[in-house]
Design a protein around this motif. Structure first.
Motif, PDB file in Angstrom:
ATOM      1  N   GLU A 166       8.675  -0.981  -2.327  1.00 42.62           N
ATOM      2  CA  GLU A 166       8.902   0.263  -1.610  1.00 42.62           C
ATOM      3  C   GLU A 166       7.714   0.654  -0.731  1.00 42.62           C
ATOM      4  O   GLU A 166       6.555   0.459  -1.092  1.00 42.62           O
ATOM      5  CB  GLU A 166       9.175   1.390  -2.620  1.00 42.62           C
ATOM      6  N   ARG A 167       8.025   1.195   0.437  1.00 46.78           N
ATOM      7  CA  ARG A 167       6.998   1.699   1.345  1.00 46.78           C
ATOM      8  C   ARG A 167       6.193   2.798   0.662  1.00 46.78           C
ATOM      9  O   ARG A 167       6.720   3.616  -0.088  1.00 46.78           O
ATOM     10  CB  ARG A 167       7.670   2.245   2.591  1.00 46.78           C
ATOM     11  N   PRO A 207       5.072   6.769  -3.570  1.00 40.85           N
ATOM     12  CA  PRO A 207       6.190   6.190  -2.827  1.00 40.85           C
ATOM     13  C   PRO A 207       6.529   7.065  -1.626  1.00 40.85           C
ATOM     14  O   PRO A 207       6.598   8.291  -1.742  1.00 40.85           O
ATOM     15  CB  PRO A 207       7.323   6.179  -3.858  1.00 40.85           C
ATOM     16  N   ALA A 208       6.732   6.460  -0.473  1.00 42.57           N
ATOM     17  CA  ALA A 208       6.986   7.231   0.746  1.00 42.57           C
ATOM     18  C   ALA A 208       8.220   8.110   0.611  1.00 42.57           C
ATOM     19  O   ALA A 208       8.280   9.204   1.191  1.00 42.57           O
ATOM     20  CB  ALA A 208       7.143   6.291   1.930  1.00 42.57           C
ATOM     21  N   THR A 256      -1.224   7.792  -7.498  1.00 40.11           N
ATOM     22  CA  THR A 256      -2.116   6.773  -8.049  1.00 40.11           C
ATOM     23  C   THR A 256      -3.406   6.788  -7.250  1.00 40.11           C
ATOM     24  O   THR A 256      -3.399   6.551  -6.040  1.00 40.11           O
ATOM     25  CB  THR A 256      -1.473   5.384  -7.982  1.00 40.11           C
ATOM     26  N   ALA A 257      -4.509   7.103  -7.905  1.00 44.05           N
ATOM     27  CA  ALA A 257      -5.806   7.250  -7.238  1.00 44.05           C
ATOM     28  C   ALA A 257      -6.574   5.941  -7.296  1.00 44.05           C
ATOM     29  O   ALA A 257      -6.559   5.225  -8.295  1.00 44.05           O
ATOM     30  CB  ALA A 257      -6.613   8.363  -7.884  1.00 44.05           C
ATOM     31  N   ALA A 263      -4.994  13.359   5.825  1.00 40.64           N
ATOM     32  CA  ALA A 263      -5.256  12.008   6.320  1.00 40.64           C
ATOM     33  C   ALA A 263      -4.213  10.989   5.846  1.00 40.64           C
ATOM     34  O   ALA A 263      -4.531  10.012   5.177  1.00 40.64           O
ATOM     35  CB  ALA A 263      -6.666  11.543   5.932  1.00 40.64           C
ATOM     36  N   PRO A 264      -2.938  11.176   6.209  1.00 43.33           N
ATOM     37  CA  PRO A 264      -1.897  10.274   5.734  1.00 43.33           C
ATOM     38  C   PRO A 264      -1.865   8.948   6.488  1.00 43.33           C
ATOM     39  O   PRO A 264      -2.275   8.857   7.653  1.00 43.33           O
ATOM     40  CB  PRO A 264      -0.614  11.072   5.991  1.00 43.33           C
ATOM     41  N   ALA A 265      -1.345   7.924   5.851  1.00 42.49           N
ATOM     42  CA  ALA A 265      -1.081   6.625   6.478  1.00 42.49           C
ATOM     43  C   ALA A 265       0.027   5.959   5.664  1.00 42.49           C
ATOM     44  O   ALA A 265       0.119   6.150   4.450  1.00 42.49           O
ATOM     45  CB  ALA A 265      -2.332   5.748   6.486  1.00 42.49           C
TER      46      ALA A 265
END
Length: 340
Positions: free
Chosen positions: A57-58, A78-79, A87-88, A335-337
């Motif tokens: 999964e993306r 999960p996107a 999860t760090a 700061a998403p990606a």
């Protein structure tokens, strides 16, 4: 005062102090319980493996801002479930972006007299590949779609785009050779069809089209412009006015950006727009609040961006075509990606 009276006073004082102490302990316990409940009500954050080429999964990667031992670490969800457990990674960044298995992490090194900063290139398992010194406070970062190029912007004076008393430095590096263009202000500028030279040029907010072409903001003379950059020719060409922090759509046809709007407060001047590169037509999104971020495209139709939240920033999303409404997607994150 006789002996019996003194003993009675002493006994009363002891009881009173005990009562006060017990009440203080109970109040502290109540406050602790409230804090624990607040943490329990926030996102669940756990340690684990974070990769930039996840199987299945993306994934959505963010800088986690939830209070606790994993604050400021890059975390993943999960996107399709951005409100799920995080999860760090253990890797802390001030700004972050990733693409094609390459990450750029802008970090601070805390010093006794002053902080220093660096741009750290990460591999798909968030291991350090290379470090570059950064001459100021990190503010923007991007990776090209191929993962071959990285860009970052720092403030070398000032710490906000809202006023005019700031100066930026933007660099691009090649992750295959580690060749570095450490200041894009050295590129030749063409403005309104003519060569342009000025001492007040600032450039920030790179977004990549490919391994040669990119877009960015150029500021001069109190105005901002969208520029198209060419790394091979080392040129910048103005395309459109009043564009800041551009973000190129995955299909390469549109730019999301923040635009200064007439009548807005000087402290909150920007709204989120989308520019069609073929027609230069602007479309205002349904997000009507002040945006001070470089938006991220989630597919060809949706934008993700940060707004102030209880723990620093929350992530919001809005359609890119001006329809719909803005909605909060994820709390305590910035700061998403996307990966995968």
């Amino acid at each position: 005062m006789n002996r019996r009276t003194r003993l009675a006073v002493l006994l009363f004082a002891v009881v009173l102090l005990g009562t006060v102490g017990t009440a203080a302990v109970l109040r502290a316990a109540d406050r602790s319980a409230v804090r624990d409940q607040q943490q329990a009500d926030g996102p669940t954050v756990r340690t684990g493996d974070v990769v930039l080429h996840p199987p299945g999964e993306r994934q959505l990667l963010v800088r986690n801002l939830a209070w606790g031992p994993h604050r400021d670490e890059i975390a993943t969800v999960p996107a399709g479930h951005p409100d799920g457990p995080r999860t760090a990674s253990g890797v802390k960044c001030l700004r972050f972006h990733a693409a094609a298995g390459t990450g750029i992490c802008l970090q601070a090194e805390r010093g006794a007299l002053a902080d220093t900063y660096q741009a750290v290139v990460l591999d798909a398992h968030l291991r350090i590949r290379h470090r570059f010194p950064a001459p100021g406070i990190p503010t923007r970062s991007r990776v090209s779609p191929s993962g071959h190029l990285i860009a970052w912007t720092v403030f070398v004076s000032g710490d906000s785009y809202a006023g005019t008393a700031f100066s930026t430095r933007t660099a691009i590096a090649d992750t295959r050779t580690w060749a570095l263009d450490d200041n894009l202000e050295q590129y030749a500028v063409t403005k309104d069809g003519r060569p342009y030279h000025a001492s007040d040029i600032n450039i920030w907010g790179v977004t990549f089209a490919d391994d040669t072409r990119f877009y960015a903001t150029l500021a001069t003379g109190g105005r901002t412009y969208l520029v198209r950059g060419d790394r091979t020719a080392r040129t910048l060409t103005t395309l459109h006015g009043n564009v800041e922090c551009p973000s190129l759509s995955p299909d390469g046809t549109r730019i999301a950006y923040k635009k200064r709007v007439p009548g807005a407060s000087p402290d909150a001047p920007w709204r989120l727009y989308v520019l069609n590169l073929a027609t230069m037509k602007e479309t205002a999104t349904a997000e009507h609040r002040n945006i001070d971020d470089q938006a991220l495209w989630s597919g060809d139709d949706t934008l993700v961006y940060a707004l102030p939240g209880d723990y620093g920033s929350d992530l919001w999303t809005v359609p890119a075509d001006g329809s719909g409404t803005a909605r909060r997607m994820m709390t305590s994150a910035v700061a998403p990606a996307y990966a995968g």
